[in-house]
Design an enzyme around this catalytic site. Structure first.
Site, PDB file in Angstrom:
ATOM      1  N   CYS A 106       0.828  -1.211   0.000  1.00  0.00           N
ATOM      2  CA  CYS A 106       0.000   0.000   0.000  1.00  0.00           C
ATOM      3  C   CYS A 106       0.860   1.257   0.000  1.00  0.00           C
ATOM      4  O   CYS A 106       0.615   2.198  -0.761  1.00  0.00           O
ATOM      5  CB  CYS A 106      -0.921  -0.002   1.213  1.00  0.00           C
ATOM      6  SG  CYS A 106      -1.980   1.451   1.334  1.00  0.00           S
ATOM      7  N   CYS A 203      -5.568  -2.589   8.011  1.00  0.00           N
ATOM      8  CA  CYS A 203      -6.774  -1.756   8.067  1.00  0.00           C
ATOM      9  C   CYS A 203      -8.023  -2.500   7.614  1.00  0.00           C
ATOM     10  O   CYS A 203      -9.118  -2.243   8.117  1.00  0.00           O
ATOM     11  CB  CYS A 203      -6.581  -0.479   7.237  1.00  0.00           C
ATOM     12  SG  CYS A 203      -6.402  -0.735   5.459  1.00  0.00           S
TER      13      CYS A 203
END
Length: 367
Positions: A106, A203
């Site tokens: 990410c 997340c």
């Protein structure tokens, strides 16, 4: 006019990125805050309350800091590109019998690119984040080095950031300890930030149950992979498991098998749906192959180089000689054995505190 120009700061709503924005504002930059929404927790099907960088509370916390200090704040919705790239890679790696690292992916392929695109649109020369690491420039190369706080150092997750991106990156927390950041927040009256709990979870898997996430994400997976064998390295079958994607190299707890002694996962065999078990010494490897390389301090490795190599985030690192054997592949030979090397994880190579580069672990081996 600002003293140093305009800078786009990634603000998660936590204390680190918030203080990065505060520091740059105080240094005279024209700060623009941006919070990236990468994941809609309601769609994950987990059981834990929404927390972390994608929650509404975190977005509001970041915005409140911006309002108090008088600089703009935007919300950037990158759920589609995040899901297509990071989550598809996450599930795909487990299905290949590897252990992914979505946070590294990410950072290097989603967040930096997304920030720089918006920085260009907002006429920002630089971007900044709250990572505990430092930026260096030498011999026409931009590279990351370790943060001064060894416990919080996050240089490991930044090995994949490109030269072009590093040239426009500021990391204001690298020369500070976490205790100093907390004190700075307290002095400025940001008590809620000081008391805010930190999230260390993925997340999109906030309950830390990646098995449950895979089962929800891939209908029918359980039935498809159930019933494989636990085996020893010599092929002896010692029990049945739930399916190879639900185990990782180095795992000891949650195996669901009693052997009368501690057992560790030493290998995942996707093609035969076997999970290999062994004793702790069976986890040790003498070397590994690493691919999809990104070099930072040097453009390439022309001859064998002595490094300290980390095979996972909280690994202290171990001396290793690395040698580039193909344009996008190298071999790392450890001076002493290393345990728990999981294909799919990131390997990062250091020269002193400097990040030479890194890549994805393809395979480990014994001499």
């Amino acid at each position: 006019m600002s003293k140093h120009g305009r800078i786009l700061v990634a603000m998660s709503g936590g204390i680190d990125s918030s203080l990065a924005a505060v520091m740059l504002h105080e240094q005279g930059y024209e700060v623009i805050g941006m919070t990236m929404k990468t994941w809609d927790y309601a769609s994950s099907g987990g059981t834990k309350k929404e927390t972390g960088c994608c929650s509404l509370d975190s977005i509001n916390d970041a915005r409140n800091i911006a309002v108090e200090l008088g600089f703009p704040h935007y919300i950037l919705d990158i759920r589609e590109e995040f899901g297509d790239y990071v989550i598809d890679h996450f599930t795909g790696e487990y299905l290949e019998g590897r252990t992914p690292n979505p946070c590294v992916l990410c950072n290097t392929h989603i967040k930096w690119d997304a920030l720089l695109k918006r920085a260009d649109r907002l006429d920002c020369e630089f971007i900044a984040t709250g990572h505990y690491a430092n930026m260096q420039f030498n011999d026409a190369r931009h590279y990351v080095s370790k943060g001064i706080d060894s416990w919080k150092d996050q240089s490991y997750v930044l090995w994949g950031v490109s030269q072009e991106s590093l040239a426009r990156t500021k990391l204001p927390l690298g020369y500070l300890h976490k205790t100093e950041i907390r004190e700075m927040a307290r002095e400025r009256g940001f008590i809620d930030l000081v008391n805010k709990s930190e999230s260390y979870e993925i997340c999109f898997v906030p309950d830390n149950d990646y098995r449950g996430f895979l089962k929800r994400r891939i209908p029918g997976l359980e039935a498809e992979v159930a019933g494989g064998n636990f085996v020893f390295e010599d092929g002896t079958v010692v029990g049945k498991h739930e399916g190879y994607p639900f185990y990782t190299v180095g795992q000891r707890k949650g195996l669901g098998i009693a052997l009368g002694k501690p057992a560790f996962v030493t290998e995942i065999r996707k093609d035969t749906n076997e999970v290999v078990l062994g004793d702790l010494p069976d986890l040790f490897r003498d070397g590994m192959y690493v691919g999809k390389l990104n070099f930072q301090k040097y453009a390439s490795i022309e001859k064998p180089l002595e490094t300290v190599t980390k095979v996972r985030y909280k690994h202290d690192g171990t001396p290793a000689t690395i040698e580039q054997i193909e344009p996008d592949k190298l071999v790392a030979r450890f001076h002493d054995g290393v345990n728990g090397i999981a294909p799919g994880q990131a390997a990062v190579f250091y020269e002193g505190d400097d990040v030479v580069g890194g890549g994805w672990i393809l395979k480990s081996f014994r001499q």
